[in-house]
Structures are given as C-alpha cells and as structure tokens.
Design an enzyme around this catalytic site. Structure first.
Site, PDB file in Angstrom:
ATOM      1  CB  SER A 292      10.002 104.941  26.809  1.00 58.81           C
ATOM      2  OG  SER A 292      11.158 104.825  26.699  1.00 58.81           O
ATOM      3  CE  LYS A 293       3.843 104.314  30.829  1.00 54.95           C
ATOM      4  NZ  LYS A 293       2.400 103.261  30.567  1.00 54.95           N
ATOM      5  NE  ARG A 294      13.279 102.239  25.077  1.00 53.50           N
ATOM      6  CZ  ARG A 294      14.336 101.904  24.292  1.00 53.50           C
ATOM      7  NH1 ARG A 294      15.553 101.619  25.399  1.00 53.50           N
ATOM      8  NH2 ARG A 294      14.765 102.907  23.586  1.00 53.50           N
ATOM      9  CG  HIS A 295      15.069 105.260  28.805  1.00 53.46           C
ATOM     10  ND1 HIS A 295      14.118 105.513  27.064  1.00 53.46           N
ATOM     11  CD2 HIS A 295      16.458 104.768  28.146  1.00 53.46           C
ATOM     12  CE1 HIS A 295      14.611 105.067  26.916  1.00 53.46           C
ATOM     13  NE2 HIS A 295      15.585 104.605  26.221  1.00 53.46           N
ATOM     14  N   GLY A 296      12.051 105.231  33.051  1.00 56.63           N
ATOM     15  CA  GLY A 296      12.032 105.831  34.210  1.00 56.63           C
ATOM     16  C   GLY A 296      10.598 106.684  33.785  1.00 56.63           C
TER      17      GLY A 296
END
Length: 464
Positions: free
Chosen positions: A243-247
């Site tokens: 997801s966005k928090r992982h990149g």
C-alpha cells in the site's frame, strides 16, 4: 509464431510498483523471443480515468525505458470496433438484450443469498428454446449480456500458477455493453487481445477470475486464445498487501526520491523471479535469461533496504556527468553556488561512494557549493590557540605547494610533524573552516577539490 505481449493499465491511478513489474516481465518476455511489446490504455472507466493518470503511466514507462513496439492504443478510440463485435455476438446468439434494472438484479442476488446459493443474475432475459421472455418494459433501455455456457469447465495451464479450472456454473451472464452502449472491461480486453494478436498475457493474479470470462468470449468469437500467466502480488515488508505506506506510490515518486531507473528495473526483476544467485545484472542480461519457468508462485516482499543497496551500486557505476545533470537541479533548489566553485562532476566523483540516493548525493555535495557556517562552539573547541600556529604555517605553505592530492597530503604530514600534532587536531578545524562541518571525505581530497584560491580565502577569513 511471433511472441506478442502487452501491458494494459487502466488510467484510474498512477503506475505503481506492481504495474511496473508486470510491464517489465511482459516487455522482457517479448524481448527474449524477439517479439513485440504492445502498450494499451484501458480507459473505458470514464468516471475514474483521467488524462493525468494516462500521462503518469507514459512518464513511468519512459523513465524505466520500457519502450513499446506498438501503441499506445486507447480503448475509447475503438468504440466502433466493439459495437461491431457486439452486433456479431447478438447475431450469432452468443449475446442478448437484458432489460432488468440494477435494483432488480440486486433483488435476484438477495433471493439467491437467502437460499444459500451463489448470488448472480438469474437469466431472466436469457433466450432459450421454448422459453417465453417477459414483455419489454416501455421506455427502458437494455444492457447487452454475454450468453455464458451453462455447463462444462474452463481450464487453462497458467504459465505461473499451473493448471486452473473454473466451472461455468460459477459464472453468470456478464454485461458486455451498458445501457448507453459503452462496452465493459472484460469484453474490451478479449476483443483487444484478439485484434492485437496477443500470444501471451502476463498480468497480476487479481485478474485470475477475469480469465474464464475472457476465454469464453474469445471462444464464442472463434478466436485463438493467448496463453495466460498470473503474477502473485507484491507485499510490504510486514507481509501485508503493498500500500502507499509501504511505497506503493507512483513509480515517478522514485526518481523524485533520487533512484536511478536501472536500479529500479534490477530490483523489480528480482521480485518474484530468479536466475540462480545473480542479484545484479543489466537489462540485456535479464532479457536473455528471462523465462516464465523461474517465476515464483508465492508473493514477493518489497524491501526498501535492498532497493537502496542496488541504487548505491548503480550510482557508483554511473557516469559522473550524468549524475551531475541529475543532482544539479536539486542543489539549485537548495541554494547551491556554482560560480567559482569546484567542478560538479569532480565533487560527484568524491561523494558518490557513500550515498544511496541522488538526493543524498546532492545533499552531500552541497558542502562544496555553499559558504561554510561552522557552529561557534565546535569552532571554539577545535580552533584552539595550540593548533593555530600549525594552521597558519599550513596556510602559508598552501600558497606555493603543488596543487595535487599527493603533495597536499605530504604537506599535512609535514605540518603535523613540525608541531607534534595528531591528524584530527589539524583536520577537524580545517574541515570546519572549509566546509562548516566535521564529516567530510579525506581532508587532502577536500582541499584539492576546493582549489588554492578558495582554500586560502577561507582559511584567512578564520585565522586572521
């Protein structure tokens, strides 16, 4: 047979890491066999597709160097062809008009759920021998549904997952044209793959459930089937879906963060594929090695540390002039002063061994392109009365010494010996006066790069 692969993103968002890996594998497979790689933009979702997302996809492909041989083709520019094929399916009895409203279809599904059956369209308007269809509601526009086979199985030998079988009883009659006549996703994909003579469809495993629908449509059209391979998803470092928090951001965030495309390509190539123990390789090597036999059936994990390690490797290999062109705009935004300063390529050569990104490289190189502003307490701590005579002697001899690293290193040693000092006692105040900081590359390399005039001017500023 000429291998023909495709990358077919929907422009409802940016090109992300998973999409970039799919594009890379499709591109490499075509290159391995001397085939063709086609770029197709699946933009029939009018509510969510945007020109900005289309451009972001094109920019991402350009940055990565995944150049297509044909396209980009846009589905919205192929409406006449889709209408032609829908008419063909209606005429052959493989499609029919359905006048149910969305509310009526949802009610059907609720009844089936309540009965413990799979919720689906119940075939109210499906023509069958001896069946009487309802009266057409006045003024109601129909959708067109594909007449899916009622019995039998769809089986294909997935190029990644192995044999997959799905019963036709699991599938209902999907809508292939909406009430306004616009075709739907699975139908357009099947027609495009047929028209573009796609031989191998390599895509994410979130499309597995679409595959039997597309196969049935192609069978109804009498079209040859491509081979399908579905790639497992990419997970974050915590094992959760990326997801966005992982990149899982736009691929174009990575050049903004200072990554080189060759590092990203090398990293993506190893996400779910391997060639022995090889970790670092060029795209030429990758294309020569790449096949679908060595793709992993399990999900891959995205590791930022591994990507940074690869980026460091490629930065060290990169031409200094290329790196200078990439970091100069970043440094200009930070207020770098290039006039009268060292050659940027030379500063890059000195600093690039120790950084993981171009942004880190730009930050590290700034010490040569700004006026030093050492902390007053640090300066007081290191520029002591005991060391000033040595620094004054060093400054005087800098006026005539040969300006090369070997001679400058020898001068430092001579000065240390004459004043019975250790290297840090001289190097630390020199670093502060020249750069404003204590951490730099070797002091003789720093002195050489600044040049005689700058060194003398800065030392004189602090010592006199």
């Amino acid at each position: 047979m000429t291998v023909r692969t495709r990358f077919a993103p929907s422009p409802t968002g940016f090109l992300h890491v998973g999409g970039a890996r799919t594009a890379l594998f499709s591109w490499a497979y075509a290159r391995h066999f001397g085939g063709k790689f086609i770029l197709r933009i699946e933009d029939t979702d009018l509510e969510r597709s945007t020109p900005e997302a289309v451009q972001a996809i094109l920019d991402g492909m350009q940055w990565l160097g995944l150049h297509h041989d044909e396209g980009p083709f846009y589905q919205m520019q192929r409406m006449d062809r889709y209408r032609e094929v829908i008419s063909q399916l209606l005429a052959s009895g493989h499609a029919y008009y359905c006048y149910c409203t969305p509310e009526e279809v949802e009610a059907m599904r609720e009844r089936l759920r309540a009965a413990g059956e799979k919720p689906r369209y119940d075939g109210t308007w499906r023509p069958e021998p001896g069946k009487t269809l309802p009266s057409i509601p006045e003024g109601r526009k129909p959708v067109v549904r594909f007449k899916n086979p009622l019995d039998g199985d769809i089986t294909w030998n997935d190029l990644v997952k192995g044999p997959i079988t799905i019963s036709n009883r699991e599938l209902d009659d999907l809508i292939i044209a909406r009430t306004d006549g616009t075709p739907t996703y699975n139908f357009c994909v099947a027609v495009d793959d047929w028209d573009m003579r796609i031989t191998h469809v390599i895509r994410g495993d979130d499309h597995v459930n679409n595959t039997p629908r597309q196969i049935n449509i192609l069978n109804a059209l009498g079209a040859s089937l491509p081979q399908y391979g579905h790639l497992p998803m990419i997970l974050g470092s915590d094992g959760e879906k990326l997801s966005k928090r992982h990149g899982a951001v736009s691929v174009m965030e990575y050049p903004a963060q200072g990554y080189l495309p060759e590092a990203m390509l090398n990293y993506l190539a190893r996400l779910g594929w391997s060639h022995g123990d090889d970790e670092i390789f060029s795209m030429e090597q990758f294309c020569s090695w790449f096949d679908l036999d060595h793709l992993s059936k399990s999900a891959a994990q995205f590791n930022h540390e591994k990507l940074a390690w690869l980026n460091n490797h490629y930065i060290k290999l990169a031409d200094n002039a290329r790196l200078a062109a990439l970091v100069r705009p970043v440094m200009e935004r930070e207020g770098a002063q290039f006039e009268g300063a060292p050659v940027l390529e030379a500063a890059i050569a000195l600093m690039k061994e120790r950084v993981n990104t171009l942004n880190e490289l730009a930050d590290a190189a700034m010490l040569f392109f700004r006026q030093p502003k050492p902390d007053a307490e640090l300066l007081k701590q290191h520029l002591t009365d005991a060391v000033k005579p040595a620094l004054l002697q060093y400054m005087e001899q800098c006026k005539s010494v040969e300006w090369d690293r070997q001679s400058l290193a020898a001068l430092l040693k001579e000065t240390l010996a004459a004043h019975k000092l250790k290297m840090p006692q001289l190097a630390m105040p020199l670093r502060l006066m020249l750069t404003g900081q204590l951490q730099t590359p070797s002091i003789d390399a720093v002195v050489e790069l600044f040049g005689r005039d700058t060194v003398l001017a800065r030392l004189k500023n602090f010592l006199q």
